[in-house]
Enzyme design. Structure first.
Site, mmCIF file in Angstrom:
data_model
loop_
_atom_site.group_PDB
_atom_site.id
_atom_site.type_symbol
_atom_site.label_atom_id
_atom_site.label_comp_id
_atom_site.label_asym_id
_atom_site.label_seq_id
_atom_site.Cartn_x
_atom_site.Cartn_y
_atom_site.Cartn_z
ATOM 1 N N GLY B 322 0.831 -1.226 0.015
ATOM 2 C CA GLY B 322 0.025 -0.117 0.026
ATOM 3 C C GLY B 322 0.985 1.278 -0.087
ATOM 4 O O GLY B 322 0.516 2.391 -0.781
ATOM 5 N N TRP B 325 2.225 1.474 -3.446
ATOM 6 C CA TRP B 325 1.307 2.010 -4.258
ATOM 7 C C TRP B 325 1.637 3.767 -4.303
ATOM 8 O O TRP B 325 1.257 4.113 -5.757
ATOM 9 C CB TRP B 325 -0.138 1.633 -4.019
ATOM 10 C CG TRP B 325 -1.265 2.119 -4.691
ATOM 11 C CD1 TRP B 325 -1.508 1.664 -5.765
ATOM 12 C CD2 TRP B 325 -1.691 3.310 -4.462
ATOM 13 N NE1 TRP B 325 -2.569 2.441 -6.328
ATOM 14 C CE2 TRP B 325 -2.731 3.458 -5.700
ATOM 15 C CE3 TRP B 325 -1.672 4.532 -3.602
ATOM 16 C CZ2 TRP B 325 -3.801 4.522 -5.656
ATOM 17 C CZ3 TRP B 325 -2.915 5.637 -3.664
ATOM 18 C CH2 TRP B 325 -3.598 5.555 -4.666
ATOM 19 N N HIS B 326 1.715 4.208 -3.361
ATOM 20 C CA HIS B 326 1.733 5.878 -3.312
ATOM 21 C C HIS B 326 3.000 6.364 -4.134
ATOM 22 O O HIS B 326 2.795 7.599 -4.695
ATOM 23 C CB HIS B 326 1.758 6.357 -1.958
ATOM 24 C CG HIS B 326 0.580 6.307 -1.268
ATOM 25 N ND1 HIS B 326 0.282 5.229 -0.603
ATOM 26 C CD2 HIS B 326 -0.561 6.951 -1.038
ATOM 27 C CE1 HIS B 326 -0.885 5.226 -0.173
ATOM 28 N NE2 HIS B 326 -1.270 6.409 -0.320
ATOM 29 N N GLY B 327 4.026 5.557 -4.388
ATOM 30 C CA GLY B 327 5.091 6.135 -5.276
ATOM 31 C C GLY B 327 6.609 5.357 -5.073
ATOM 32 O O GLY B 327 6.385 4.651 -4.291
ATOM 33 N N PHE B 473 0.358 10.259 -7.593
ATOM 34 C CA PHE B 473 0.213 8.693 -7.249
ATOM 35 C C PHE B 473 -0.328 8.071 -8.242
ATOM 36 O O PHE B 473 -0.436 6.892 -8.581
ATOM 37 C CB PHE B 473 -0.442 8.456 -5.870
ATOM 38 C CG PHE B 473 0.232 9.301 -4.979
ATOM 39 C CD1 PHE B 473 1.743 9.446 -5.018
ATOM 40 C CD2 PHE B 473 -0.489 9.883 -3.825
ATOM 41 C CE1 PHE B 473 2.203 10.287 -3.938
ATOM 42 C CE2 PHE B 473 0.129 10.434 -2.528
ATOM 43 C CZ PHE B 473 1.333 10.739 -2.721
#
Lengths: 375, 473
Positions: B322, B325-327, B473
């Site tokens: 997770g 996923w943001h970067g 993102f």
């Protein structure tokens, strides 16, 4: 993290009977609320607009990165044979573009940006193979000779990734919003106004902050920027502008690097600028340098920190370019500078016509006359 | 185009007028919405619209093949086609540079001289959102949670629906596709309430996030020197408020825009800074992502069904991914790892202590909420800082009350504290309520005055079109 089943396990797809639950809509007299909200907003905006008009603000075009990018596109759309101005605020405020057009038959592409070194912009034009015209480079010594910097350097990156949405928004803003509302000015943005109020105490332990430069000019869609009436005619506001410059002039500076480092840096600067000039000439273009007027403490600081014989003259020598220095011409010196750094709106017409004449004569004398300057 | 731009105002006015025009059929309205959605996306970078088409094409066909497949191997194969295509997009555009950079570091550590090629790829806006959304469609069909939709138009609109295309909420097919099947029943006030939510969302973004908090967060996280603990905390608090108001502002605007068009999207935020504990926090923060990760990662990994140790591992894996996923940055992995640790520790304590009368008292709940908020703030430091070194320096200053430079002026301090305190008070008061309940009870003139005043402040803030943080993102 719970391990309950997902909503997808409860709902199938493709069947109208299996819609997800709709959001609640609060029970209220919505048409009345909507109209009343619009009226409240309109009344407050009317009062806000009236207040700023009473403070000498008039509708003008925002000197935004979008307007700069739009102006930059003229190099392509006009075939690359015109005159481009790269400068910090001096030539941005000092040139009267309509007077220039009357003198030469061409409206210059004004790419000057306040408080920003013009060198990255000269390099940008030098890289643009579409450009084959005349570049007028404004030289404000404290911005031109140190390493390139300035808040408006962002304009260059913005123009390179200017999306279709940005372009459309720029057109909507400058056609339908900016010509109507006086309050739509960066100087009247809510948090800008709030933060510059005098009631905020200095925070213990925080080094003194440089004052923000207040509004100095009104901009038109051509990026013609005329000194704001208030700077010229309101002594209290003129004092704010002058005090801002004094704060910059008298700000403590970090110690200078050793002379050999400075010398090396300056040689690198000359090589970089000469390289840009050479690239432009190779395509049939030309570059001229202009030192626009300053006065009072500004002139003293500039001449003290950047002596002409050690900065301006070597620049012209390294680039083999024409340079017009205001101190050499009585008609360029004979202008009013209300805050020591920029020419009063009423004098820019006369200054511009004289400057064009001097440029034309100098280029002819050098044997490189330019059709961009007419006659 | 961003919601906080004049371009969007013009675009949305035209879309709204066409959508509510009485003379067009429902199918025509949907085609209009689809074209508008493509325009909305192309307004950033026209070539990237091809990615949307490819994503739509692959998942439309993959889901049909999965549904029609007669053998488990074929089903699995088509599911993998969808997953690989979507993750392939993400991998190429989002993680390619990160992988190369780390591969090069590994090679260097092993003494192998290898220079990674330049990786100058522009990240398509919102790719993490729409790839997860379309992947959910194929996975739902594979997991037999749903049958494929029969309308390519409805599916294309589901993939592309502009209000939530670039920053969510990540919508499940089952929640949105059925809404496209037929015109929504008329509901009094839906359009006005939708517009009101848009004003609220933009107010959060433009006034609170960009106007009150972003300058302080930028100054603190951009500082090169070690900061005094006070400024490190102020910058972190400012960012905690900024990221909430930025992202929740986007979600609220998206929900409002959808509602004005007649469609319902679920809440993405439920007053998360009033969360008591971390499982509560993740039921309130970016709900559409946390439930996505739960349903398509945590549960398939075994969830809490495979024993205590495996549950902790699953939690940590889910939160680490997770974070990623943001970067493409180790700081996001650390952020996810911290949240995974918090969730694990909370679970451990809950299993051993269990419910008690003390734990349900108000003072205890408030204390727990404050501890939760404090620990969440520590994670934001890693989320916001560009480099680990900066984050570590900040955390040390914050936890050791260290001396250092001050960078925030009094005005910034006042703005940050007033905004953050207001957010905390609102979250505390609204923890068990919904905005709809509060508005329904308020006198009409108060609602009108609040909406009108918010709109006024929004306008005089003179928003530039600052991108929403989650676009990256």
């Amino acid at each position: 993290m719970p391990s309950s089943t997902s909503s997808s396990e409860r709902l199938g797809l493709g069947s109208p009977q299996q819609h997800s639950p709709l959001r609640d809509i609060p029970q209220a007299p919505w048409p009345r609320i909507l109209w009343a909200a619009v009226l409240v907003c309109a009344a407050l905006l009317g009062a806000w607009e009236a207040y700023w008009r009473s403070e000498w603000f008039v509708p003008s075009i925002r000197n935004s990165d979008g307007l700069w990018a739009l102006t930059r596109t003229r190099i392509q759309t006009e075939g690359g044979h015109g005159t481009v101005v790269v400068s910090s605020s001096r030539l941005l405020f000092d040139l009267h573009l309509e007077a220039w057009r009357e003198e030469t038959g061409q409206l210059p592409i004004q790419l000057g940006l306040e408080g920003t070194s013009p060198r990255p912009f000269l390099a940008d034009v030098a890289r643009d193979t579409a450009f084959k015209g005349l570049v007028v480079v404004g030289v404000t010594p404290p911005l031109f000779f140190p390493p390139p910097g300035g808040e408006r350097l962002t304009a260059l990156a913005f123009a390179k990734q200017w999306s279709p949405a940005d372009q459309f928004g720029q057109q909507v803003s400058m056609r339908f919003v900016e010509p109507v509302f006086a309050f739509y000015d960066p100087d009247t943005a809510l948090f800008t106004v709030l933060k510059r109020q005098p009631f905020w105490p200095q925070r213990p332990g925080l080094p003194p902050q440089m004052p923000k430069v207040r509004k100095l000019a009104n901009t038109r869609s051509t990026r013609q920027s005329d000194m704001w009436d208030k700077v010229e005619r309101d002594p209290a506001y003129q004092k704010i502008a002058r005090d801002t410059w004094l704060a910059f002039i008298n700000a403590p500076r970090p110690p200078l690097p050793p002379p050999e480092v400075l010398k090396k840096g300056f040689e690198a600067l000359l090589a970089e600028v000469a390289g840009d000039v050479r690239r432009i000439r190779e395509r049939g273009g030309e570059v001229v340098f202009v030192r626009a007027p300053s006065s009072g403490p500004f002139l003293a600081a500039e001449n003290g920190g950047f002596p002409r014989e050690r900065t301006w003259e070597p620049l012209l020598q390294a680039t083999d370019a024409v340079g017009i220095h205001f101190e050499d011409h009585a008609d360029l010196r004979d202008v009013e500078l209300p805050e020591w750094s920029h020419i009063a709106a009423g004098d820019t017409d006369r200054f511009t016509r004289a400057l064009v004449r001097h440029l034309r004569e100098a280029l002819v004398a050098k044997g490189t006359p330019r059709q961009e300057l007419g006659r | 185009m961003t919601f906080n731009s004049l371009t969007f105002v013009v675009f949305f006015a035209i879309v709204l007028a066409l959508h509510h025009a009485p003379w067009t059929s429902w199918r025509t309205k949907k085609i209009q919405l689809l074209v508008a959605s493509y325009l909305f996306y192309a307004a950033w970078n026209p070539p990237f619209i091809v990615l949307l088409w490819i994503s739509t094409f692959i998942d439309w066909h993959a889901a049909k093949r999965i549904h029609a497949a007669e053998t488990p191997v074929a089903r699995r194969g088509w599911m993998l086609v969808s997953v690989c295509a979507n993750l392939g997009f993400l991998g190429y555009f989002k993680y390619g540079g990160f992988l190369l950079e780390n591969w090069q570091a590994l090679m260097t550590a092993l003494g192998v001289a290898w220079q990674a090629p330049a990786w100058d790829i522009v990240l398509p806006v919102g790719i993490s959102f729409y790839t997860f959304q379309t992947m959910a469609y194929s996975l739902d069909v594979y997991l037999r949670r749903a049958a494929p939709t029969r309308s390519l138009l409805d599916f294309s609109l589901f993939v592309t629906f502009f209000p939530q295309l670039v920053a969510g909420p990540i919508v499940r097919p089952a929640d949105l596709v059925p809404q496209f099947a037929e015109p929504p029943a008329p509901v009094p006030g839906r359009l006005s309430w939708g517009l009101g939510l848009m004003v609220l969302g933009l107010f959060q973004k433009v006034v609170i996030a960009d106007g009150m908090l972003a300058p302080a967060a930028d100054a603190v996280f951009g500082a090169k020197e070690t900061l005094a603990w006070s400024d490190a905390w102020l910058g972190t608090l400012a960012f905690s408020g900024q990221i909430f108001c930025d992202f929740a502002g986007y979600s609220t605007t998206a929900i409002g825009a959808s509602l004005a068009l007649g469609f319902s999207l679920d809440d993405n935020f439920r007053y998360p800074y009033a969360a008591v504990g971390f499982s509560d926090f993740w039921r309130r923060w970016h709900v559409s992502l946390s439930t996505w990760l739960r349903d398509y990662l945590y549960v398939p990994l075994g969830g809490n069904r495979l024993g205590s140790l495996r549950t902790y591992v699953n939690l940590m894996v889910t939160m680490l991914l997770g974070g990623l996923w943001h970067g493409a940055s180790w700081n996001f992995v650390i952020w996810g790892g911290l949240h995974g640790t918090y969730l694990g520790v909370e679970r451990f304590i809950r299993e051993r202590v269990g419910p008690s009368r003390l734990a349900s008292t108000l003072p205890f709940q408030i204390a727990l909420a404050m501890v939760t908020y404090f620990l969440v703030n520590l994670t934001w430091v890693f989320f916001r800082a560009r480099e680990f070194r900066t984050a570590w320096r900040m955390v040390v200053s914050m936890l050791t009350f260290g001396e250092g430079a001050r960078v925030l002026a009094t005005a910034d301090v006042v703005l940050v504290l007033s905004a953050v305190l207001s957010i905390l008070v609102v979250h505390g008061l609204m923890r068990e309520r919904s905005l709809e309940q509060v508005v329904a009870r308020a006198p009409w003139w108060l609602t009108a005055s609040v909406v009108g005043s918010m709109l006024f402040v929004l306008v005089i803030s003179q928003a530039s079109s600052n991108a929403f943080i989650y676009f990256q993102f």
